[in-house]
Design a protein around this motif. Sequence first.
Motif, mmCIF file in Angstrom:
data_model
loop_
_atom_site.group_PDB
_atom_site.id
_atom_site.type_symbol
_atom_site.label_atom_id
_atom_site.label_comp_id
_atom_site.label_asym_id
_atom_site.label_seq_id
_atom_site.Cartn_x
_atom_site.Cartn_y
_atom_site.Cartn_z
ATOM 1 N N GLN A 118 -5.461 -27.445 -44.464
ATOM 2 C CA GLN A 118 -5.418 -26.884 -43.119
ATOM 3 C C GLN A 118 -5.020 -25.405 -43.180
ATOM 4 O OE1 GLN A 118 -6.341 -28.738 -40.480
ATOM 5 N NE2 GLN A 118 -6.195 -26.966 -39.139
ATOM 6 N N THR A 119 -5.687 -24.599 -42.398
ATOM 7 C CA THR A 119 -5.435 -23.165 -42.376
ATOM 8 C C THR A 119 -5.647 -22.635 -40.968
ATOM 9 O OG1 THR A 119 -6.069 -21.037 -43.363
ATOM 10 C CG2 THR A 119 -7.828 -22.632 -42.995
ATOM 11 N N ASP A 120 -5.192 -21.395 -40.726
ATOM 12 C CA ASP A 120 -5.352 -20.797 -39.405
ATOM 13 C C ASP A 120 -6.751 -20.239 -39.199
ATOM 14 O OD1 ASP A 120 -2.688 -21.299 -38.593
ATOM 15 O OD2 ASP A 120 -2.010 -19.602 -39.796
ATOM 16 N N MET A 121 -7.375 -19.788 -40.253
ATOM 17 C CA MET A 121 -8.727 -19.257 -40.146
ATOM 18 C C MET A 121 -9.441 -19.396 -41.488
ATOM 19 S SD MET A 121 -7.956 -15.136 -40.051
ATOM 20 C CE MET A 121 -6.641 -15.297 -38.853
ATOM 21 N N LEU A 122 -10.755 -19.524 -41.400
ATOM 22 C CA LEU A 122 -11.608 -19.620 -42.584
ATOM 23 C C LEU A 122 -12.534 -18.421 -42.582
ATOM 24 C CD1 LEU A 122 -12.791 -21.194 -45.022
ATOM 25 C CD2 LEU A 122 -14.266 -22.388 -43.396
ATOM 26 N N GLU A 144 -14.042 -33.982 -40.156
ATOM 27 C CA GLU A 144 -14.667 -32.737 -39.711
ATOM 28 C C GLU A 144 -14.338 -32.422 -38.258
ATOM 29 O OE1 GLU A 144 -17.279 -32.466 -37.476
ATOM 30 O OE2 GLU A 144 -17.639 -34.581 -37.071
ATOM 31 N N GLU A 145 -13.971 -33.415 -37.452
ATOM 32 C CA GLU A 145 -13.613 -33.141 -36.063
ATOM 33 C C GLU A 145 -12.403 -32.219 -35.984
ATOM 34 O OE1 GLU A 145 -14.843 -33.747 -33.176
ATOM 35 O OE2 GLU A 145 -16.620 -34.836 -33.864
ATOM 36 N N THR A 146 -11.466 -32.379 -36.920
ATOM 37 C CA THR A 146 -10.275 -31.527 -36.944
ATOM 38 C C THR A 146 -10.578 -30.167 -37.541
ATOM 39 O OG1 THR A 146 -8.857 -33.475 -37.130
ATOM 40 C CG2 THR A 146 -7.900 -31.356 -37.760
ATOM 41 N N PHE A 147 -11.276 -30.147 -38.670
ATOM 42 C CA PHE A 147 -11.511 -28.886 -39.372
ATOM 43 C C PHE A 147 -12.584 -28.037 -38.702
ATOM 44 C CE2 PHE A 147 -9.037 -30.949 -42.552
ATOM 45 C CZ PHE A 147 -8.499 -29.944 -43.328
ATOM 46 N N SER A 148 -13.450 -28.632 -37.883
ATOM 47 C CA SER A 148 -14.463 -27.830 -37.198
ATOM 48 C C SER A 148 -13.864 -26.987 -36.080
ATOM 49 C CB SER A 148 -15.548 -28.741 -36.626
ATOM 50 O OG SER A 148 -14.999 -29.649 -35.682
ATOM 51 N N LYS A 149 -12.601 -27.234 -35.723
ATOM 52 C CA LYS A 149 -11.933 -26.418 -34.701
ATOM 53 C C LYS A 149 -11.318 -25.148 -35.275
ATOM 54 C CE LYS A 149 -10.840 -30.532 -31.948
ATOM 55 N NZ LYS A 149 -9.767 -31.374 -31.387
ATOM 56 N N ILE A 150 -11.295 -25.011 -36.593
ATOM 57 C CA ILE A 150 -10.753 -23.804 -37.221
ATOM 58 C C ILE A 150 -11.691 -22.631 -36.956
ATOM 59 C CG2 ILE A 150 -10.090 -22.739 -39.414
ATOM 60 C CD1 ILE A 150 -9.460 -25.507 -40.478
ATOM 61 N N PRO A 151 -11.216 -21.517 -36.426
ATOM 62 C CA PRO A 151 -12.102 -20.360 -36.225
ATOM 63 C C PRO A 151 -12.574 -19.802 -37.557
ATOM 64 C CG PRO A 151 -9.822 -19.774 -35.773
ATOM 65 C CD PRO A 151 -9.840 -21.258 -35.963
ATOM 66 N N ILE A 152 -13.821 -19.377 -37.578
ATOM 67 C CA ILE A 152 -14.474 -18.933 -38.815
ATOM 68 C C ILE A 152 -14.850 -17.461 -38.679
ATOM 69 C CG2 ILE A 152 -16.398 -19.323 -40.398
ATOM 70 C CD1 ILE A 152 -16.554 -22.176 -39.346
ATOM 71 N N GLY A 153 -14.557 -16.700 -39.707
ATOM 72 C CA GLY A 153 -14.976 -15.307 -39.776
ATOM 73 C C GLY A 153 -16.047 -15.128 -40.823
ATOM 74 N N PHE A 400 -16.902 -18.822 -34.081
ATOM 75 C CA PHE A 400 -16.915 -17.695 -35.005
ATOM 76 C C PHE A 400 -16.278 -16.484 -34.338
ATOM 77 C CE2 PHE A 400 -19.785 -20.282 -37.329
ATOM 78 C CZ PHE A 400 -19.855 -19.772 -38.615
ATOM 79 N N PHE A 401 -15.587 -15.690 -35.148
ATOM 80 C CA PHE A 401 -15.027 -14.435 -34.654
ATOM 81 C C PHE A 401 -16.171 -13.469 -34.343
ATOM 82 C CE2 PHE A 401 -11.455 -16.113 -37.156
ATOM 83 C CZ PHE A 401 -10.454 -16.037 -36.200
#
Length: 414
Positions: A118-122, A144-153, A400-401
Motif C-alpha cells: 500500500q502506498t499514497d501514490m503510484l 484490485e478494488e482497493t489498489f485501483s483507488k491509489i492515484p497514479i502519476g 491519474f494526476f
Amino acid sequence: MARVVKVFRTLRNHWKKSTFAVCVLSYGGHWLYGKHCDNVLRREACIEARAFGHQLIGPQEHLKKAIVILNPAACNRKANSLFEKNAAPILHLAGVEVKIVKTDYEGQAKKLMELMDQTDMLIIAGGDGTLQEVITGLLRRVDEETFSKIPIGFIPLGSSNSLSQSLHLVSDNKVQHITSATLSILKGETVPLDVLQIKSEKEQPVFALFGLRWGAFRDVTASISKYWYLGPLKTRAAHWFSSLKQWPQSHQASLSYLAPVPRPPDLPTEIPPRPNLLYRIYRRLKNYWNPPIEEPQKEPEPERWESKDISTLELTVSTHNKNPVKRVSTDIIVALHGNVCIINSIEFLLIVGQFITEGHYDLLLFFSCPQEGAGFYGIDNEEYEAMSVEVRLLPRKLRFFCSAERREQLAQAQ
C-alpha cells in the motif's frame, strides 16, 4: 583598419575553412544555449517543488510515500538518465518518500504489481508499454478494488507517450515535458479515466486506457519503421507495399454486444459528516419499532445480445480518455470505415442506417475473428495476437494526476 581588412582577406582566401568554422560555432552555440535553457527549467521546477517540501506536517500525519516503476530501457535506454536529472530532484525536494523500482525485462512490471504494498501514490516512469504493463498488473490483483483507488502519476520517458497528451501540457522540449508532469503529481489534482478490459479464452485479461486496433492501417503503422531509409516517404511507401502484398485489404469479423445500461453516478469525493449521537439513537429506535419493509428482489432480466457481421479495412474500439475532462454521451467508440451511426451507445462507422441511443454506455462487447491468421491487435500501441476477445468497459476505474492548465485546455476544446 588595416588589421580588419587583413582578417576579411584571410576569410575570403580560406572561405571553405571559414564556412566550416562558422557552422561548428553556430551549432555549438545553439547546443550550449539549449543546455542553459534546460538548466533554467530544472531550477525553476526545483524552486516550485521546494515550496511543497517546506510545508509543515501535523503530528498525526506522515510523509507521503510514492512507488516509482521506472523502465530504464525506454527512450533508447535514456529513461534512467532523464528521470535522475529531471524528475527525481523534484520528488525529493517536495518531501516525498520515494521508492524506485527498476524493471529489468519486458513483462516484469506486471509481476511487480502483484508484490506492491500500500502506498499514497503510484508513479509510472516510461512509455506506453510500461504504462500498460503496470495497469494490467494492478488490475489483475485479487484486491484490485482497493489498489485501483491509489492515484497514479505518469512521467513521460518513452518514445511514444500517448497518455501524456491527455494529462500534461504538450511541449517539444523534453525537459519541460518531464518537469511539468512531475509537478502535476505534487499538486494533487486528478482526473478519472476509463479502462477497457480485453479478455480472451486463452490468456489473462489485458487492460488498456485508449483502445484496440485491428486491420490494415494498424499493420501498416507497425511496418513504417522498416522503410526508414526512404526518409519522409516512408509512410507512403509502407502503405504502397502493403497494398501490393494484399489486395483487397478487407477483414471479416463478428461483433456481439449487450444492451446498454445506465452509467453509474459519480461517487462523492468528500465523506459526509457523521450525525450527532441523539439523532443516531433516534434512528436506531425508529428502525427497531418500525423496521423498513424490504422490497422483493426482481429476477434479473435475460441478457439480450445483438450481433452484427462486419467487413472493413480497420476496426477500432476506443475510450474517450483522449479528452477525459469533456466527455460525450458515448463511452466506447467502435470505428469502421464507412458512414457514421450510433448503435446502442456504441459509435460505429458502418454502411448501414442510424440507430441512436444517448445517455448510456455499453457494458460488454464480444469481438470474434473467424479468420485463421488474422494478424495482430494493437492494444495501446502494443502488439498482441489477434483472436476472439471480450471487451468490457470499466468506467472511471483509475485516477491519474492531471495538470490544471491541461484540464482547462481540454475543457475549452471543441
